[in-house]
Write an enzyme that holds these catalytic residues in place. Sequence first.
Site, PDB file in Angstrom:
ATOM      1  N   SER A 193      52.522  42.691  41.268  1.00  0.00           N
ATOM      2  CA  SER A 193      52.111  42.897  42.643  1.00  0.00           C
ATOM      3  C   SER A 193      50.563  42.527  42.295  1.00  0.00           C
ATOM      4  O   SER A 193      49.815  42.621  43.481  1.00  0.00           O
ATOM      5  CB  SER A 193      52.283  44.127  43.183  1.00  0.00           C
ATOM      6  OG  SER A 193      52.061  45.247  42.303  1.00  0.00           O
ATOM      7  N   ASN A 200      54.103  56.133  41.273  1.00  0.00           N
ATOM      8  CA  ASN A 200      54.870  56.306  42.782  1.00  0.00           C
ATOM      9  C   ASN A 200      53.717  56.957  43.700  1.00  0.00           C
ATOM     10  O   ASN A 200      53.489  56.508  44.761  1.00  0.00           O
ATOM     11  CB  ASN A 200      56.117  57.012  42.590  1.00  0.00           C
ATOM     12  CG  ASN A 200      57.127  56.116  41.756  1.00  0.00           C
ATOM     13  OD1 ASN A 200      56.707  54.949  41.446  1.00  0.00           O
ATOM     14  ND2 ASN A 200      58.262  56.609  41.508  1.00  0.00           N
ATOM     15  N   THR A 241      49.847  38.663  91.574  1.00  0.00           N
ATOM     16  CA  THR A 241      51.144  39.411  90.905  1.00  0.00           C
ATOM     17  C   THR A 241      52.182  38.213  90.878  1.00  0.00           C
ATOM     18  O   THR A 241      52.078  37.143  91.770  1.00  0.00           O
ATOM     19  CB  THR A 241      51.877  40.396  92.027  1.00  0.00           C
ATOM     20  OG1 THR A 241      52.188  39.779  93.151  1.00  0.00           O
ATOM     21  CG2 THR A 241      50.690  41.534  92.416  1.00  0.00           C
ATOM     22  N   SER A 296      38.608  17.764  70.492  1.00  0.00           N
ATOM     23  CA  SER A 296      39.782  16.867  70.165  1.00  0.00           C
ATOM     24  C   SER A 296      39.441  15.669  69.154  1.00  0.00           C
ATOM     25  O   SER A 296      38.414  15.219  69.714  1.00  0.00           O
ATOM     26  CB  SER A 296      40.540  16.594  71.557  1.00  0.00           C
ATOM     27  OG  SER A 296      41.582  15.302  71.134  1.00  0.00           O
ATOM     28  N   LYS A 319      37.883  16.486  75.823  1.00  0.00           N
ATOM     29  CA  LYS A 319      38.276  17.832  75.667  1.00  0.00           C
ATOM     30  C   LYS A 319      37.383  18.940  74.923  1.00  0.00           C
ATOM     31  O   LYS A 319      36.548  18.458  74.254  1.00  0.00           O
ATOM     32  CB  LYS A 319      39.538  17.738  74.813  1.00  0.00           C
ATOM     33  CG  LYS A 319      40.654  16.943  75.242  1.00  0.00           C
ATOM     34  CD  LYS A 319      41.222  17.395  76.656  1.00  0.00           C
ATOM     35  CE  LYS A 319      42.322  18.781  76.159  1.00  0.00           C
ATOM     36  NZ  LYS A 319      43.325  18.613  75.257  1.00  0.00           N
ATOM     37  N   TYR A 357      61.342  56.652  45.497  1.00  0.00           N
ATOM     38  CA  TYR A 357      61.052  55.264  45.251  1.00  0.00           C
ATOM     39  C   TYR A 357      61.796  54.273  44.744  1.00  0.00           C
ATOM     40  O   TYR A 357      62.719  54.614  44.205  1.00  0.00           O
ATOM     41  CB  TYR A 357      59.686  55.363  44.227  1.00  0.00           C
ATOM     42  CG  TYR A 357      58.996  54.140  44.143  1.00  0.00           C
ATOM     43  CD1 TYR A 357      57.876  53.607  44.796  1.00  0.00           C
ATOM     44  CD2 TYR A 357      59.467  53.037  43.173  1.00  0.00           C
ATOM     45  CE1 TYR A 357      57.405  52.485  44.727  1.00  0.00           C
ATOM     46  CE2 TYR A 357      58.902  51.951  42.898  1.00  0.00           C
ATOM     47  CZ  TYR A 357      57.923  51.626  43.791  1.00  0.00           C
ATOM     48  OH  TYR A 357      57.420  50.048  43.673  1.00  0.00           O
ATOM     49  N   GLN A 361      57.343  47.955  47.361  1.00  0.00           N
ATOM     50  CA  GLN A 361      56.311  47.208  46.812  1.00  0.00           C
ATOM     51  C   GLN A 361      55.888  46.166  47.995  1.00  0.00           C
ATOM     52  O   GLN A 361      54.645  45.464  48.245  1.00  0.00           O
ATOM     53  CB  GLN A 361      56.448  46.619  45.547  1.00  0.00           C
ATOM     54  CG  GLN A 361      55.115  45.791  45.043  1.00  0.00           C
ATOM     55  CD  GLN A 361      55.465  45.201  43.510  1.00  0.00           C
ATOM     56  OE1 GLN A 361      55.469  46.106  42.775  1.00  0.00           O
ATOM     57  NE2 GLN A 361      55.728  43.886  43.381  1.00  0.00           N
ATOM     58  N   LYS A 402      53.091  46.047  51.163  1.00  0.00           N
ATOM     59  CA  LYS A 402      51.431  45.689  51.153  1.00  0.00           C
ATOM     60  C   LYS A 402      50.841  44.418  51.670  1.00  0.00           C
ATOM     61  O   LYS A 402      50.012  44.389  52.613  1.00  0.00           O
ATOM     62  CB  LYS A 402      50.820  45.754  49.638  1.00  0.00           C
ATOM     63  CG  LYS A 402      50.721  46.966  49.008  1.00  0.00           C
ATOM     64  CD  LYS A 402      50.666  46.948  47.639  1.00  0.00           C
ATOM     65  CE  LYS A 402      51.178  48.419  47.031  1.00  0.00           C
ATOM     66  NZ  LYS A 402      52.658  48.534  47.104  1.00  0.00           N
TER      67      LYS A 402
HETATM   68  N1  ARG Z   1      53.309  48.115  42.368  1.00  0.00           N
HETATM   69  C1  ARG Z   1      54.029  49.192  42.451  1.00  0.00           C
HETATM   70  C2  ARG Z   1      54.533  49.179  44.123  1.00  0.00           C
HETATM   71  O1  ARG Z   1      53.457  48.698  44.804  1.00  0.00           O
HETATM   72  C3  ARG Z   1      53.622  50.412  42.037  1.00  0.00           C
HETATM   73  C4  ARG Z   1      54.601  51.603  42.047  1.00  0.00           C
HETATM   74  C5  ARG Z   1      55.685  51.032  40.699  1.00  0.00           C
HETATM   75  N2  ARG Z   1      56.424  52.224  40.556  1.00  0.00           N
HETATM   76  C6  ARG Z   1      57.480  52.033  39.759  1.00  0.00           C
HETATM   77  N3  ARG Z   1      58.577  53.036  39.465  1.00  0.00           N
HETATM   78  N4  ARG Z   1      58.055  50.827  39.351  1.00  0.00           N
HETATM   79  O2  ARG Z   1      55.293  49.825  44.754  1.00  0.00           O
END
Ligand code: ARG
Length: 460
Positions: free
Chosen positions: A23, A110, A155, A277, A283, A317, A322, A325
């Site tokens: 990530s 986590n 309306t 345009s 335009k 978890y 992940q 985000k």
């Molecule tokens: N990169 C992970 C996320 O965004 C961090 C947590 C990872 N935890 C794990 N047990 N693999 O969720």
Amino acid sequence: MAKLWGGRFTKETNKLVDTFTASISFDQKLAKEDIQGSLAHVQMLGECNIITTEEAEKIQSGLYAILDKLNKGEVEFQVEHEDVHMNIEKLLIDEIGPVGGKLHTGRSRNDQVATDMHLYLRTKTGELIKLLEKVQAALVSQSKENIETILPGYTHLQRAQPVSFAHHLLAYFWMFERDKERLQDSLKRINVLPLGAGALAGTTFPINRDRVAELLDFDSVYPNSMDAVSDRDFILEFLSIASILMMHISRLSEEMVIWSSQEFQFIELDDAFCTGSSIMPQKKNPDVPELLRGKTGRVFGDLIGLLTVLKGLPLAYNKDLQEDKEGMFDTVETLEGSLNLLAPLLETMTVNTGKMRKAVTQDYSNATDIADYLAAKGLPFRQAHEVIGKIVIYAIQKGKYLLDLEMDEYQSFSPLFEEDVYDYLTPEHVVGARKSKGGTSAEQVKQQLKLAENKLVNEA
Ligand code: ARG
């Protein structure tokens, strides 16, 4: 490259797995929050004698050194270290040696990642509230200039009754005010600390979660460690609020697109906020409000995306989390960009009061008022409605507007009509007569503006 969790493994990770599960390409946006959380965590570890004070200080100075490099753009993250948490831990160990490995005592990624997101969203929510206030201030300043500006109120997108342009704009002020209240209210739920939950069940170390909460300025700690690491409600709530806010932005943008069209010509958007345009030289396109309207789709998508990720996840978890985000970052950045543009777009638009005024004299939007006129003279409103309906058909057939009809024409429909009916029919009278609380008369709009300005002053 050796993994921080490599002990249990006998083989190198497949490169495709590294890329697929990493990530770092996106969660590096959380680097500062990650360091902020670690600084507080390690401070607490030292204070609770879980590590020595010297160790805590050494780790803290290492973290500050990384922060410094980060600010100078000197940090290079590695996909092999998967995410921002392990990248920073690795950088720390490189910086200060094996003692850096003590940072992760009594903590898991986590509870760490959840903490980072709480910190991030807390800051961003505060910033977005300020940006929203700038949009509200732009609406207030345009409204102040346009209390007496009259345009058709619609309306069904059919001309209904004339209204003050300030009144129309202020309707959006109150939508944004509710959005702001929702954002402010959500801070209560954002400002709860997950750290100290460990992987899911808590930790064997004698940590002090309240102390970490105090250091990071959180109001409280999650009472349940399993909830702490798997809760993403605060992000869902943010995305929901953002979706409603974008929907409001989109409605206002749609009005700007319509108003600036050749057909309406009610407003002109500033050249600095329009584009041309490549083929049609005449335009001037309202790309900005169009794109504001269009970007609403991605914010709704971010909300539905996360709802779908969370639905059906067992505690606690799961790696699926992940996926929380990118949508959150995308929505934050979309809102920042949108609000930053909307304020000057509103401030710089020119209001074509002549066109608006002309529009209300070329329609039958004063029909309700002559019905009210007859009703005020004692005719039951339902009958008055019927009479005026007939007058409107008659006028349309004659190619006239209501103000153009002669007195004998009026009297042929009802003996109650007198000369003063013409005064009732001017757009100014029609608007000015709506003095009920929250109505469109100048008197009421001024009251409303006061309320709006108070909101801005008190919340600033
Ligand atoms: N990169 C992970 C996320 O965004 C961090 C947590 C990872 N935890 C794990 N047990 N693999 O969720």
